[in-house]
Design an enzyme around this catalytic site. Sequence first.
Site, PDB file in Angstrom:
ATOM      1  N   GLU A  92       0.819  -1.223   0.000  1.00 44.50           N
ATOM      2  CA  GLU A  92       0.000   0.000   0.000  1.00 44.50           C
ATOM      3  C   GLU A  92       0.845   1.262   0.000  1.00 44.50           C
ATOM      4  O   GLU A  92       0.572   2.220  -0.714  1.00 44.50           O
ATOM      5  CB  GLU A  92      -0.934   0.015   1.219  1.00 44.50           C
ATOM      6  CG  GLU A  92      -1.735   1.313   1.293  1.00 44.50           C
ATOM      7  CD  GLU A  92      -2.736   1.361   2.433  1.00 44.50           C
ATOM      8  OE1 GLU A  92      -2.715   0.474   3.303  1.00 44.50           O
ATOM      9  OE2 GLU A  92      -3.564   2.296   2.443  1.00 44.50           O
ATOM     10  N   ASP A 110      -0.595  -5.022   3.146  1.00 42.67           N
ATOM     11  CA  ASP A 110      -1.124  -3.817   3.777  1.00 42.67           C
ATOM     12  C   ASP A 110      -0.513  -3.801   5.174  1.00 42.67           C
ATOM     13  O   ASP A 110      -0.906  -4.610   6.024  1.00 42.67           O
ATOM     14  CB  ASP A 110      -2.657  -3.848   3.839  1.00 42.67           C
ATOM     15  CG  ASP A 110      -3.236  -2.522   4.321  1.00 42.67           C
ATOM     16  OD1 ASP A 110      -4.414  -2.250   4.064  1.00 42.67           O
ATOM     17  OD2 ASP A 110      -2.478  -1.746   4.970  1.00 42.67           O
ATOM     18  N   ILE A 112      -0.669  -1.814   7.788  1.00 38.97           N
ATOM     19  CA  ILE A 112      -1.689  -1.622   8.837  1.00 38.97           C
ATOM     20  C   ILE A 112      -3.018  -1.361   8.127  1.00 38.97           C
ATOM     21  O   ILE A 112      -3.227  -0.288   7.557  1.00 38.97           O
ATOM     22  CB  ILE A 112      -1.366  -0.438   9.770  1.00 38.97           C
ATOM     23  CG1 ILE A 112      -0.003  -0.606  10.458  1.00 38.97           C
ATOM     24  CG2 ILE A 112      -2.478  -0.306  10.825  1.00 38.97           C
ATOM     25  CD1 ILE A 112       0.373   0.541  11.396  1.00 38.97           C
ATOM     26  N   ASP A 113      -3.882  -2.364   8.142  1.00 38.94           N
ATOM     27  CA  ASP A 113      -5.218  -2.125   7.580  1.00 38.94           C
ATOM     28  C   ASP A 113      -6.106  -1.700   8.756  1.00 38.94           C
ATOM     29  O   ASP A 113      -6.247  -2.425   9.733  1.00 38.94           O
ATOM     30  CB  ASP A 113      -5.755  -3.390   6.918  1.00 38.94           C
ATOM     31  CG  ASP A 113      -7.027  -3.088   6.151  1.00 38.94           C
ATOM     32  OD1 ASP A 113      -7.042  -2.068   5.429  1.00 38.94           O
ATOM     33  OD2 ASP A 113      -8.009  -3.821   6.283  1.00 38.94           O
ATOM     34  N   THR A 115      -5.791   1.922   9.544  1.00 30.41           N
ATOM     35  CA  THR A 115      -4.819   2.907  10.065  1.00 30.41           C
ATOM     36  C   THR A 115      -5.489   3.926  10.981  1.00 30.41           C
ATOM     37  O   THR A 115      -4.929   4.311  12.016  1.00 30.41           O
ATOM     38  CB  THR A 115      -4.114   3.628   8.898  1.00 30.41           C
ATOM     39  OG1 THR A 115      -3.364   2.665   8.147  1.00 30.41           O
ATOM     40  CG2 THR A 115      -3.175   4.707   9.396  1.00 30.41           C
ATOM     41  N   ASP A 254      -5.958  -4.423   0.667  1.00 28.78           N
ATOM     42  CA  ASP A 254      -6.931  -4.583   1.761  1.00 28.78           C
ATOM     43  C   ASP A 254      -7.549  -5.983   1.744  1.00 28.78           C
ATOM     44  O   ASP A 254      -7.898  -6.520   2.784  1.00 28.78           O
ATOM     45  CB  ASP A 254      -8.076  -3.566   1.601  1.00 28.78           C
ATOM     46  CG  ASP A 254      -7.627  -2.123   1.765  1.00 28.78           C
ATOM     47  OD1 ASP A 254      -7.923  -1.307   0.872  1.00 28.78           O
ATOM     48  OD2 ASP A 254      -6.975  -1.820   2.780  1.00 28.78           O
TER      49      ASP A 254
HETATM   50  C1  LIP Z   1      -8.961   1.035   5.258  1.00 32.10           C
HETATM   51  C2  LIP Z   1      -9.895  -0.017   4.703  1.00 32.10           C
HETATM   52  C3  LIP Z   1     -11.325   0.280   5.093  1.00 32.10           C
HETATM   53  C4  LIP Z   1     -11.721   1.639   4.599  1.00 32.10           C
HETATM   54  C5  LIP Z   1     -10.793   2.682   5.135  1.00 32.10           C
HETATM   55  C6  LIP Z   1      -9.338   2.394   4.802  1.00 32.10           C
HETATM   56  P1  LIP Z   1      -6.341   1.437   5.469  1.00 32.10           P
HETATM   57  O1  LIP Z   1      -7.648   0.726   4.822  1.00 32.10           O
HETATM   58  O2  LIP Z   1      -9.525  -1.287   5.201  1.00 32.10           O
HETATM   59  O3  LIP Z   1     -12.182  -0.673   4.523  1.00 32.10           O
HETATM   60  O4  LIP Z   1     -13.040   1.911   4.989  1.00 32.10           O
HETATM   61  O5  LIP Z   1     -11.133   3.928   4.551  1.00 32.10           O
HETATM   62  O6  LIP Z   1      -9.159   2.471   3.409  1.00 32.10           O
HETATM   63  O7  LIP Z   1      -6.225   2.750   4.747  1.00 32.10           O
HETATM   64  O8  LIP Z   1      -6.571   1.616   6.909  1.00 32.10           O
HETATM   65  O9  LIP Z   1      -5.198   0.520   5.122  1.00 32.10           O
END
Ligand code: LIP
Length: 313
Positions: A92, A110, A112-113, A115, A254
Amino acid sequence: MAPISIDSLASEMPIPPKHLIPIAIDLQEIHDRLIFIAHVAGDMMLKATQSTRLSEIKSNTSDQVTATDRAIENMVKAVLKLHYPHFEFLGEETFKTEQKLGNGPTFICDPIDGTLNFIHGFPGSAVSLALAIDKKAVVGVVFNPARKELYSAIQGRGAYLSRGADHVVRLPVRDASPLQGLSSSLIGLEWGSQRCGSNWDLRTRTAMKLMSAADAGGQMCHSLRSSGSAALTCCYVAAGFLDLWWEGGCWVWDVCAAWIILEEAGGIMASANPGDWTPSLEGRAYLAVRGAPTGQKELVEEMWGCMDGQFVF
Ligand code: LIP
């Protein structure tokens, strides 16, 4: 007969595309290594200090990145390149706009999914690591260190949830009971960072329709749940905690790991856009349905019927 020049042979030799080079890929070894790396990443998340949690704004204030995101991705990329120098890497935080997923073995990360959850200290962030071959996920690992929950899967070998070495359960955790339609469903839905425009309008209209009472023209679903992490929400569908997850706008990093975890748990992934039963990893529109003896395809079609438009990217 003139001596054969190795150099000239080498220059004439048709080098097959990297993904055709016959390499014995040990998926179990890769799975085990990704789990080790995920735990290192988890430690980095838990030990992050205030300074490493400081964030920078990306596309807008709800789309942010921290020094910990970057540090984790750098660590993951470096370790994997050491062990698998010929594999591609797509992450990412190092992603380039024109970068496309190839057919060759590719690690997808990813760091940290969720964040925003991480920035706020909400215990719903996960490192998501996957291997894709021919643009299909074959190994997936999703680890939420705050809850010590690790979801993992290898193509053809099942999906598992580990809450510590002595607590590993095969997914789905709950029995795969028949699906009874939207009005009996607990639905995972994320809000994304794109908070205006046609995609946002479709998302909010559809969410209200799912939640509203039948006599208000709605589906009266049991309720919606938003974890803030697409990867974790999709894993909750795999586990059977949620019946479906509908999302348009997140990215390949993601969803890749959670996708194979979902499929190995008996779930199916259609597109969030009506009519597409074979979404691509990079399609950015996903509709995951949990494993069930009956009702999966009907639930997909009922969800599609609830929409009055399509996500457009
Ligand atoms: C997140 C996604 C989530 C979305 C957030 C963000 P990140 O990924 O997992 O579904 O709603 O806006 O994109 O940016 O935390 O890696």
